[in-house]
Design an enzyme around this catalytic site. Structure first.
Site, PDB file in Angstrom:
ATOM      1  N   SER A  53       0.837  -1.200   0.000  1.00  0.00           N
ATOM      2  CA  SER A  53       0.000   0.000   0.000  1.00  0.00           C
ATOM      3  C   SER A  53       0.877   1.257   0.000  1.00  0.00           C
ATOM      4  CB  SER A  53      -0.955  -0.050   1.197  1.00  0.00           C
ATOM      5  OG  SER A  53      -1.991   0.884   1.069  1.00  0.00           O
ATOM      6  N   ASP A 209      -5.637  -3.946  -2.401  1.00  0.00           N
ATOM      7  CA  ASP A 209      -4.631  -3.609  -1.392  1.00  0.00           C
ATOM      8  C   ASP A 209      -3.972  -4.865  -0.825  1.00  0.00           C
ATOM      9  OD1 ASP A 209      -3.259  -2.714   0.911  1.00  0.00           O
ATOM     10  OD2 ASP A 209      -4.688  -1.085   1.203  1.00  0.00           O
TER      11      ASP A 209
END
Length: 358
Positions: A53, A209
């Protein structure tokens, strides 16, 4: 017992380290403060970086050779409000966000951060994984093997139900040449908070993610710790008490109407999201030795999707990163907690700042 040859390599590469950067949204600005301190203490050769991320954003810039101070200046000048970038469907009054979730599987496009990162990497001739590797090899202080990438980006392939390592698995999973793939596109996949951002399509798969499956991949380089050429340092951003706040922030940002739903469902969704992300970090830190190589950055004051963060908030996070790294290095004796790897030489930092060699 570590061999004489490995010990000689460690002396030669004193000042090198592998780096593992956890996810945490806006909180990731804190990574830069910690990086500044590591560089000041002589750790200025990050051989391999793995990022999830926001950790992938910072990690990409580190792998491209940007020093921490330059990365800091870019982040201080970046308007995080642009990260809420709605598409045409999202702008439809009243039903836009719900329709975007239903038809596009996410509210925001995620193009702003991808384009910003791509432009920066392009300026340093490091926009593809092939170019990133070539630039790393041009810097004489890198010691990567032929099959090693200076950057590993983690994303979750929800179609296959697995964590993917990019660029490592581009060829085996998606039949793509790793060297030709855009770094910013991989990072865009890694930061696709489910529902908040639209997932990235890769072949027949949807990528989101990486924090869904591994927010802090501290063990990625632990194939054979005894033969490690340098230590691994990790950085986390999420505190022990942060789970409920994190879950609430993500859930309410992605699904604003959730707060108006009666009953226990809203609280359940918020707790589930927070536990998925924070629980992984906490679990890993409980493992023997992990704490010895982890810089835990206190970022409680700032929310993961607090995109309206101002310059003062950014500097607060940078300061927290610096404080965490300083505290970590005070106790750093050259052993990173991996079984059997003995002690790594400690580099000499710049005059007046480094800890001195030993």
């Amino acid at each position: 017992m570590t061999s004489a040859a490995i010990k000689a390599k460690r002396v030669k590469h004193a000042g090198s380290a592998d780096l593992v950067l956890a996810g945490g949204g806006v909180k990731g600005i804190g990574h830069v403060g910690a990086l500044e301190v590591l560089e000041e203490h002589g750790y200025d050769r990050f051989q391999r970086v793995v990022g999830t991320s926001v950790g992938a954003i910072v990690g990409a810039l580190v792998a491209a050779g940007l020093p921490a101070t330059e990365i800091k200046n870019h982040l201080l000048g970046f308007d995080f409000n642009t990260l809420r970038d709605p598409g045409k469907l999202d702008r439809v009054p009243l039903v836009g966000k719900a329709a975007s979730i239903f038809f596009e599987r996410g509210i925001y496009e995620g193009d702003a951060i991808r384009d910003w990162l791509h432009e920066l990497l392009e300026e340093h001739n490091a926009e593809t994984f092939g170019k990133l590797k070539a630039q790393a090899r041009k810097r004489g202080n890198r010691a990567l093997e032929a099959d090693e990438s200076p950057l590993v980006v983690l994303a979750a392939d929800i179609t296959r139900g697995t964590l993917v390592r990019l660029p490592t698995q581009y060829e085996s999973l998606y039949r793509l040449d790793p060297d030709d793939q855009l770094v910013a596109e991989a990072v865009r996949a890694s930061l696709s908070i489910p529902i908040f951002y639209e997932p990235v399509r890769l072949g027949g798969s949807l990528l989101v993610d990486g924090g869904v499956l591994s927010n802090y991949a501290i063990d990625l380089f632990d194939v054979d710790p005894v033969k490690a050429r340098w230590p691994t340092f990790g950085m986390t951003l999420l505190g022990d008490s942060e789970s409920p706040v994190l879950g609430r922030d993500i859930a309410r940002s992605a699904i604003p109407a959730l707060r108006f739903v009666p009953g226990a469902l809203p609280g359940f969704v918020e707790d589930l999201i927070g536990t998925i992300v924070v629980g992984q970090d906490r679990y890993r830190l409980e493992h023997t030795g992990v704490a010895k190589r982890t810089i835990r950055i206190d970022t409680d004051e700032i929310g993961i999707v607090e995109f309206d963060i101002d310059a003062e908030g950014k500097r607060l996070l940078i300061g927290r990163g610096r404080a965490a790294a300083e505290a970590f290095l005070k106790g750093w004796k050259g052993k990173d907690g991996r079984a059997g790897n003995e002690r790594f030489p400690i580099p000499a930092g710049p005059p007046g700042k480094g800890k001195g060699s030993s």
